[in-house]
Design a protein around this motif. Sequence first.
Motif, PDB file in Angstrom:
ATOM      1  N   UNK A   1      -8.014  10.749 -13.574  1.00 28.41           N
ATOM      2  CA  UNK A   1      -8.223   9.941 -12.366  1.00 28.41           C
ATOM      3  C   UNK A   1      -8.548   8.498 -12.742  1.00 28.41           C
ATOM      4  N   UNK A   2      -9.352   8.314 -13.799  1.00 27.52           N
ATOM      5  CA  UNK A   2      -9.687   6.965 -14.242  1.00 27.52           C
ATOM      6  C   UNK A   2      -8.443   6.209 -14.680  1.00 27.52           C
ATOM      7  N   UNK A   3      -7.566   6.896 -15.417  1.00 27.38           N
ATOM      8  CA  UNK A   3      -6.322   6.260 -15.852  1.00 27.38           C
ATOM      9  C   UNK A   3      -5.404   5.955 -14.667  1.00 27.38           C
ATOM     10  N   UNK A   4      -5.458   6.799 -13.636  1.00 29.44           N
ATOM     11  CA  UNK A   4      -4.615   6.591 -12.457  1.00 29.44           C
ATOM     12  C   UNK A   4      -5.267   5.669 -11.436  1.00 29.44           C
ATOM     13  N   UNK A   5      -6.518   5.292 -11.663  1.00 25.40           N
ATOM     14  CA  UNK A   5      -7.257   4.511 -10.667  1.00 25.40           C
ATOM     15  C   UNK A   5      -6.595   3.176 -10.313  1.00 25.40           C
ATOM     16  N   UNK A   6      -6.019   2.427 -11.268  1.00 24.95           N
ATOM     17  CA  UNK A   6      -5.366   1.171 -10.880  1.00 24.95           C
ATOM     18  C   UNK A   6      -4.303   1.349  -9.800  1.00 24.95           C
ATOM     19  N   UNK A   7      -3.500   2.418  -9.912  1.00 26.89           N
ATOM     20  CA  UNK A   7      -2.469   2.677  -8.902  1.00 26.89           C
ATOM     21  C   UNK A   7      -3.104   3.060  -7.570  1.00 26.89           C
ATOM     22  N   UNK A   8      -4.134   3.920  -7.625  1.00 21.30           N
ATOM     23  CA  UNK A   8      -4.832   4.332  -6.400  1.00 21.30           C
ATOM     24  C   UNK A   8      -5.479   3.123  -5.728  1.00 21.30           C
ATOM     25  N   UNK A   9      -6.135   2.292  -6.537  1.00 21.86           N
ATOM     26  CA  UNK A   9      -6.832   1.131  -5.989  1.00 21.86           C
ATOM     27  C   UNK A   9      -5.856   0.139  -5.376  1.00 21.86           C
ATOM     28  N   UNK A  10      -4.713  -0.079  -6.020  1.00 20.67           N
ATOM     29  CA  UNK A  10      -3.723  -1.019  -5.490  1.00 20.67           C
ATOM     30  C   UNK A  10      -3.122  -0.506  -4.192  1.00 20.67           C
ATOM     31  N   UNK A  11      -2.773   0.779  -4.172  1.00 16.80           N
ATOM     32  CA  UNK A  11      -2.214   1.381  -2.953  1.00 16.80           C
ATOM     33  C   UNK A  11      -3.218   1.283  -1.808  1.00 16.80           C
TER      34      UNK A  11
ATOM     35  N   UNK B   1      -0.153 -10.031  -5.680  1.00 14.32           N
ATOM     36  CA  UNK B   1       0.385 -10.737  -6.846  1.00 14.32           C
ATOM     37  C   UNK B   1      -0.735 -11.280  -7.728  1.00 14.32           C
ATOM     38  N   UNK B   2      -1.749 -11.859  -7.100  1.00 14.28           N
ATOM     39  CA  UNK B   2      -2.891 -12.385  -7.868  1.00 14.28           C
ATOM     40  C   UNK B   2      -3.621 -11.250  -8.594  1.00 14.28           C
ATOM     41  N   UNK B   3      -3.799 -10.122  -7.900  1.00 15.65           N
ATOM     42  CA  UNK B   3      -4.480  -8.969  -8.512  1.00 15.65           C
ATOM     43  C   UNK B   3      -3.693  -8.440  -9.703  1.00 15.65           C
ATOM     44  N   UNK B   4      -2.368  -8.387  -9.568  1.00 14.45           N
ATOM     45  CA  UNK B   4      -1.536  -7.890 -10.664  1.00 14.45           C
ATOM     46  C   UNK B   4      -1.573  -8.825 -11.866  1.00 14.45           C
ATOM     47  N   UNK B   5      -1.714 -10.128 -11.603  1.00 11.57           N
ATOM     48  CA  UNK B   5      -1.727 -11.110 -12.695  1.00 11.57           C
ATOM     49  C   UNK B   5      -3.104 -11.268 -13.327  1.00 11.57           C
ATOM     50  N   UNK B   6      -4.134 -10.780 -12.666  1.00 10.94           N
ATOM     51  CA  UNK B   6      -5.496 -10.937 -13.193  1.00 10.94           C
ATOM     52  C   UNK B   6      -6.114  -9.583 -13.542  1.00 10.94           C
ATOM     53  N   UNK B   7      -6.559  -8.849 -12.525  1.00  9.50           N
ATOM     54  CA  UNK B   7      -7.247  -7.579 -12.761  1.00  9.50           C
ATOM     55  C   UNK B   7      -6.361  -6.571 -13.494  1.00  9.50           C
ATOM     56  N   UNK B   8      -5.060  -6.502 -13.116  1.00 13.75           N
ATOM     57  CA  UNK B   8      -4.184  -5.459 -13.658  1.00 13.75           C
ATOM     58  C   UNK B   8      -3.826  -5.675 -15.116  1.00 13.75           C
TER      59      UNK B   8
ATOM     60  N   UNK C   1       1.637  -3.490  -9.035  1.00 12.77           N
ATOM     61  CA  UNK C   1       2.601  -4.078  -8.106  1.00 12.77           C
ATOM     62  C   UNK C   1       3.331  -3.009  -7.305  1.00 12.77           C
ATOM     63  N   UNK C   2       3.837  -1.983  -8.004  1.00 14.58           N
ATOM     64  CA  UNK C   2       4.573  -0.911  -7.325  1.00 14.58           C
ATOM     65  C   UNK C   2       3.682  -0.146  -6.360  1.00 14.58           C
TER      66      UNK C   2
END
Length: 380
Positions: free
Chosen positions: A112-122, A170-177, A195-196
């Motif tokens: 879940x931790x590894x998948x969290x970036x996708x969950x958080x972005x969605x 876009x900003x989140x993907x370029x910074x946090x991601x 982004x996806x």
Amino acid sequence: MLLKTFGWSFAVTALGLVAAVFYGGWTAFGVVAILSILEISLSFDNAVINAGILKKMSAFWQKIFLTIGVLIAVFGMRLVFPVVIVAVSAQLGPIEAVDLALTDKDRYQELVTDAHPAIAAFGGMFLLMIFLDFLFEDRDIKWLGWLERPLAKLGKVDMLSVCIALIVLLISAMTFATHAHQHGGTHVDKAETVLLAGIAGLITYLIVGGLSGFFEDKLEEEEEREHEAEEAAARSGRPKSAVAIAGKAAFFMFLYLEVLDASFSFDGVIGAFAVTNDIVLMALGLGIGAMYVRSLTVYLVRQGTLDDYVYLEHGAHYAIGALAVILLITIQYQISELITGLIGVVLIGASFWSSVRRNKRLAEAEGPGNSEKAEVSSGV
């Protein structure tokens, strides 16, 4: 009256909190309590909207919504949907995801931790769209007038909320991601994943909003046809087929309510990931909250008091906006669950207190003219 309406909710709350203690001790108890409060707070406006539509329906369709509808809400959106989110994002089967959550929590936590970036972005994009659309809508009653008035004027620009959400993504993907947090304290570049997932969250919001609008249009068409049929029957002196017309209108009402409830459920489910990744605690907390949505809906329909606390809807949406920002920040940084939960509670509490103060001002105003003036100027 209170016990009759909220009896089942009280019972489910007690059982859920006891189950949380046995599952994970007092820490789990606190998480479930926070999730329950968060879900109830975010779902108050859902209950208000449900009650406003439900009071127009016959007793039969009211019963259908409050039985079948609550089963869909509790088991479909609050229990099954979180499993689906984790399973898809972590590339697991639903059964495997549940099995890991119950038998191998360490491994499950890693996935879940590894998948969290996708969950958080969605989730962040979905919640952000809800907040922005609310913020840019011109409303008669404003809570933070100094902020909401100019934003309502900006809201006249077409697709502004979508543009802002895409810029934030876009900003989140370029910074946090680019330094996304993973298990073990490591950081990896997950800009493409974010982004996806963020675009998927945006598309999901647009689809749900489109379906809600479709059913709302259908409902208005049915009500217009019913009104025309009543007028035609009155002119001709013939009895009208009220049952068939009411049945079709009620059916569209039911579908519309289910889509609305699903859209409101998203914010609670997605917001829960900002509080905890434990799917068992999530299910307990959201299940308790969903029961209160049903009870609140019944209470508001029976009491007929939908407009007593007019700023609660504002507070709920500001809490949604705060959760959206928190989810995007947690792509890289860890934020305490206590802080996340308390932000929503504080915002709801502030909106409630503002509503109480507004009601006192209106009660003290002398005459209808003063009441209208007080209502217009009641925003902070």
